[in-house]
Design a protein around this motif. Structure first.
Motif, PDB file in Angstrom:
ATOM      1  N   TYR A  81       0.831  -1.207   0.000  1.00  0.00           N
ATOM      2  CA  TYR A  81       0.000   0.000   0.000  1.00  0.00           C
ATOM      3  C   TYR A  81       0.865   1.257   0.000  1.00  0.00           C
ATOM      4  O   TYR A  81       0.688   2.155  -0.825  1.00  0.00           O
ATOM      5  CB  TYR A  81      -0.927  -0.016   1.212  1.00  0.00           C
ATOM      6  CG  TYR A  81      -1.647   1.286   1.477  1.00  0.00           C
ATOM      7  CD1 TYR A  81      -2.822   1.596   0.795  1.00  0.00           C
ATOM      8  CD2 TYR A  81      -1.168   2.198   2.415  1.00  0.00           C
ATOM      9  CE1 TYR A  81      -3.488   2.795   1.039  1.00  0.00           C
ATOM     10  CE2 TYR A  81      -1.832   3.389   2.666  1.00  0.00           C
ATOM     11  CZ  TYR A  81      -2.985   3.678   1.977  1.00  0.00           C
ATOM     12  OH  TYR A  81      -3.645   4.859   2.211  1.00  0.00           O
ATOM     13  N   ARG A 104      -3.711   0.185  -7.710  1.00  0.00           N
ATOM     14  CA  ARG A 104      -2.320  -0.258  -7.755  1.00  0.00           C
ATOM     15  C   ARG A 104      -2.102  -1.521  -6.932  1.00  0.00           C
ATOM     16  O   ARG A 104      -1.335  -2.401  -7.334  1.00  0.00           O
ATOM     17  CB  ARG A 104      -1.400   0.865  -7.271  1.00  0.00           C
ATOM     18  CG  ARG A 104      -1.429   2.093  -8.174  1.00  0.00           C
ATOM     19  CD  ARG A 104      -0.391   3.132  -7.767  1.00  0.00           C
ATOM     20  NE  ARG A 104      -0.600   4.387  -8.494  1.00  0.00           N
ATOM     21  CZ  ARG A 104      -1.094   5.491  -7.955  1.00  0.00           C
ATOM     22  NH1 ARG A 104      -1.433   5.502  -6.678  1.00  0.00           N
ATOM     23  NH2 ARG A 104      -1.268   6.581  -8.682  1.00  0.00           N
ATOM     24  N   CYS A 105      -2.759  -1.610  -5.778  1.00  0.00           N
ATOM     25  CA  CYS A 105      -2.561  -2.783  -4.912  1.00  0.00           C
ATOM     26  C   CYS A 105      -3.184  -4.038  -5.502  1.00  0.00           C
ATOM     27  O   CYS A 105      -2.665  -5.142  -5.303  1.00  0.00           O
ATOM     28  CB  CYS A 105      -3.135  -2.515  -3.522  1.00  0.00           C
ATOM     29  SG  CYS A 105      -2.190  -1.323  -2.536  1.00  0.00           S
ATOM     30  N   THR A 135      -8.027   9.256  -2.654  1.00  0.00           N
ATOM     31  CA  THR A 135      -6.779   8.539  -2.401  1.00  0.00           C
ATOM     32  C   THR A 135      -6.986   7.035  -2.498  1.00  0.00           C
ATOM     33  O   THR A 135      -6.146   6.310  -3.052  1.00  0.00           O
ATOM     34  CB  THR A 135      -6.232   8.892  -1.004  1.00  0.00           C
ATOM     35  OG1 THR A 135      -5.830  10.256  -0.984  1.00  0.00           O
ATOM     36  CG2 THR A 135      -5.042   8.023  -0.635  1.00  0.00           C
ATOM     37  N   ALA A 169       2.611   1.969  -3.111  1.00  0.00           N
ATOM     38  CA  ALA A 169       1.789   2.546  -4.173  1.00  0.00           C
ATOM     39  C   ALA A 169       1.494   4.017  -3.941  1.00  0.00           C
ATOM     40  O   ALA A 169       0.787   4.642  -4.734  1.00  0.00           O
ATOM     41  CB  ALA A 169       0.470   1.772  -4.279  1.00  0.00           C
ATOM     42  N   TYR A 170       2.023   4.580  -2.859  1.00  0.00           N
ATOM     43  CA  TYR A 170       1.746   5.969  -2.492  1.00  0.00           C
ATOM     44  C   TYR A 170       2.722   6.908  -3.199  1.00  0.00           C
ATOM     45  O   TYR A 170       3.914   6.611  -3.298  1.00  0.00           O
ATOM     46  CB  TYR A 170       1.881   6.149  -0.981  1.00  0.00           C
ATOM     47  CG  TYR A 170       0.761   6.926  -0.359  1.00  0.00           C
ATOM     48  CD1 TYR A 170      -0.400   6.277   0.055  1.00  0.00           C
ATOM     49  CD2 TYR A 170       0.834   8.294  -0.189  1.00  0.00           C
ATOM     50  CE1 TYR A 170      -1.447   6.979   0.633  1.00  0.00           C
ATOM     51  CE2 TYR A 170      -0.201   9.005   0.385  1.00  0.00           C
ATOM     52  CZ  TYR A 170      -1.344   8.341   0.796  1.00  0.00           C
ATOM     53  OH  TYR A 170      -2.369   9.046   1.353  1.00  0.00           O
ATOM     54  N   LEU A 205      -5.818   3.390   4.098  1.00  0.00           N
ATOM     55  CA  LEU A 205      -5.387   1.993   4.165  1.00  0.00           C
ATOM     56  C   LEU A 205      -6.529   1.105   4.654  1.00  0.00           C
ATOM     57  O   LEU A 205      -6.783   0.028   4.090  1.00  0.00           O
ATOM     58  CB  LEU A 205      -4.176   1.860   5.093  1.00  0.00           C
ATOM     59  CG  LEU A 205      -3.698   0.423   5.395  1.00  0.00           C
ATOM     60  CD1 LEU A 205      -3.364  -0.325   4.118  1.00  0.00           C
ATOM     61  CD2 LEU A 205      -2.500   0.458   6.341  1.00  0.00           C
ATOM     62  N   LYS A 213      -4.968   3.869  -4.846  1.00  0.00           N
ATOM     63  CA  LYS A 213      -4.214   2.848  -4.108  1.00  0.00           C
ATOM     64  C   LYS A 213      -4.813   1.468  -4.317  1.00  0.00           C
ATOM     65  O   LYS A 213      -4.092   0.480  -4.455  1.00  0.00           O
ATOM     66  CB  LYS A 213      -4.188   3.177  -2.612  1.00  0.00           C
ATOM     67  CG  LYS A 213      -3.693   4.572  -2.279  1.00  0.00           C
ATOM     68  CD  LYS A 213      -2.338   4.853  -2.891  1.00  0.00           C
ATOM     69  CE  LYS A 213      -1.978   6.326  -2.737  1.00  0.00           C
ATOM     70  NZ  LYS A 213      -2.808   7.230  -3.558  1.00  0.00           N
ATOM     71  N   THR A 243      -9.066   0.879   1.867  1.00  0.00           N
ATOM     72  CA  THR A 243      -8.550   0.093   0.750  1.00  0.00           C
ATOM     73  C   THR A 243      -8.640  -1.392   1.063  1.00  0.00           C
ATOM     74  O   THR A 243      -9.034  -2.205   0.209  1.00  0.00           O
ATOM     75  CB  THR A 243      -7.098   0.493   0.441  1.00  0.00           C
ATOM     76  OG1 THR A 243      -7.034   1.882   0.148  1.00  0.00           O
ATOM     77  CG2 THR A 243      -6.561  -0.279  -0.760  1.00  0.00           C
ATOM     78  N   PRO A 303      -3.167   8.710   4.844  1.00  0.00           N
ATOM     79  CA  PRO A 303      -2.687   7.336   4.623  1.00  0.00           C
ATOM     80  C   PRO A 303      -3.331   6.260   5.480  1.00  0.00           C
ATOM     81  O   PRO A 303      -3.770   5.229   4.942  1.00  0.00           O
ATOM     82  CB  PRO A 303      -1.180   7.444   4.891  1.00  0.00           C
ATOM     83  CG  PRO A 303      -0.843   8.848   4.525  1.00  0.00           C
ATOM     84  CD  PRO A 303      -2.037   9.652   4.956  1.00  0.00           C
TER      85      PRO A 303
END
Length: 367
Positions: free
Chosen positions: A142, A221-222, A214, A145-146, A163, A218, A166, A159
């Protein structure tokens, strides 16, 4: 064309994906075929491990190299079939790579890699995937990917919240585009709330949108689900909506009881919206000419990105003045900060052009 062969089996899931499913998505995103059968390759991946997508690009560029972790081969690029079969066997048995004409590179000995897309330089994550290591590896992937260069709220406040969301989205199979769609509705709702002068409620809804803004990236990408359409959807909303928020905030001052004169309001909008557009134009020109973001040229440029007049820093300004009962002053302060930020951006561009004219390279300090 390169092809990657999975070695071994592993049913443990990271972000809802088995290592085999994850490898297939990473390979597809990088136009690398997903091989089957012992003769596939020349790339081989040990399914006992998961890693940042950057490592597949790294090994694909290095024939006859093996990347290890704790002495066990994780990724390999082996042209010779017999040697590749020996490496594949070593992966399945968690043994050291076989002797031969291979360059063995230990993950522990490697340094950081540059990532232009995420505007940072760091060592991408890699680790053995077991049920016990899932939380730590999800956290590592995670934060991997930031973006390294962004605004202060995204970098320091969002963040941990994002998280949690996500992880929740991945667990329930919610797609990044679905997250973006919910965020878009909240963005529109915040605009109407500002328009009616319901600033505190609008800020709460807007905060939810900014956090989801955000989460969607993420999550993509994750879970390796980034797409051209999703990128356009997400960034299109990001690009278009801020001027509507500032306009709605100004209109809402009437209902709040702190109206600005029509002339003052018009002048503020010209400064805020015009400054926003010109800054974006400068950033686009800089990227087109120098093939990198203006915010990653020098360390100062990255630090200034934390507070430059974009949506999130501007919302901090509006919140501060709303807290003392003067949302009208907040809009004036946003206009002033937009002008200052525009001057800084123009100065950055002029300095880059001057450096080019003197024959000095304009390259990122993160390179």
């Amino acid at each position: 064309m390169n092809a990657v062969l999975p070695a071994g089996t592993n049913r443990t899931r990271l972000w809802g994906l088995t290592p085999r499913e994850r490898l297939a998505r990473i390979a597809g995103a990088q136009d690398i075929e997903f091989a089957s059968g012992a003769g596939g390759g020349p790339l081989v991946s040990n399914l006992d491990f998961v890693w940042d997508p950057a490592w597949l690009r790294w090994i694909a560029e290095r024939p006859d190299h093996v990347l290890t972790h704790g002495g066990v081969p994780v990724l390999a690029h082996v042209v010779d079939l017999d040697t590749r079969l020996a490496v594949t066997h070593a992966m399945a048995q968690s043994e050291t790579p076989p002797p031969g004409p291979l360059t063995i590179v230990a993950y522990e000995d490697l340094g950081s890699l540059g990532n232009e897309a995420l505007r940072k330089r760091e060592k991408p994550f890699l680790g053995r995937l077991t049920p016990e290591t899932v939380p730590a590896l999800e956290r590592a992937s995670y934060f991997g990917a930031y973006k390294g260069v962004t605004d202060l709220l995204t970098k320091y406040l969002w963040p941990e919240w994002a998280l949690v969301l996500t992880r929740w989205a991945a667990r329930f199979g919610i797609t990044p585009n679905q997250v973006t769609a919910v965020g878009a509705l909240m963005c529109v709702a915040a605009t109407f709330l500002f328009y009616e002068g319901w600033y505190w409620t609008g800020l709460v809804v807007g905060l939810g949108f900014m956090v989801l803004d955000t989460v969607d990236g993420k999550l993509a990408r994750c879970t390796i689900t980034s797409s051209w359409l999703g990128n356009i959807f997400d960034h299109g909303i990001d690009l278009v909506h801020p001027p509507f928020w500032w306009w709605a905030w100004g209109v809402g001052l009437h209902a709040y009881g702190r109206p600005l004169s029509e002339q003052t309001f018009a002048q503020l909008l010209i400064v805020i919206v015009g400054g926003y557009v010109v800054q974006r134009v400068i950033e686009g020109f800089f990227m087109r000419r120098y093939k990198m973001h203006i915010h990653v040229w020098r360390r100062f440029d990255s630090q200034f990105r934390l507070i430059t007049a974009r949506r999130n820093p501007n919302m901090v300004i509006l919140l501060a003045f709303l807290a003392v009962g003067r949302p009208d002053w907040g809009l004036i302060a946003v206009a002033a900060w937009t002008l200052i930020s525009l001057v800084v951006h123009a100065g950055q561009l002029v300095q880059a052009l001057a450096a080019s004219a003197r024959g000095r390279p304009v390259t990122s300090w993160l390179a």
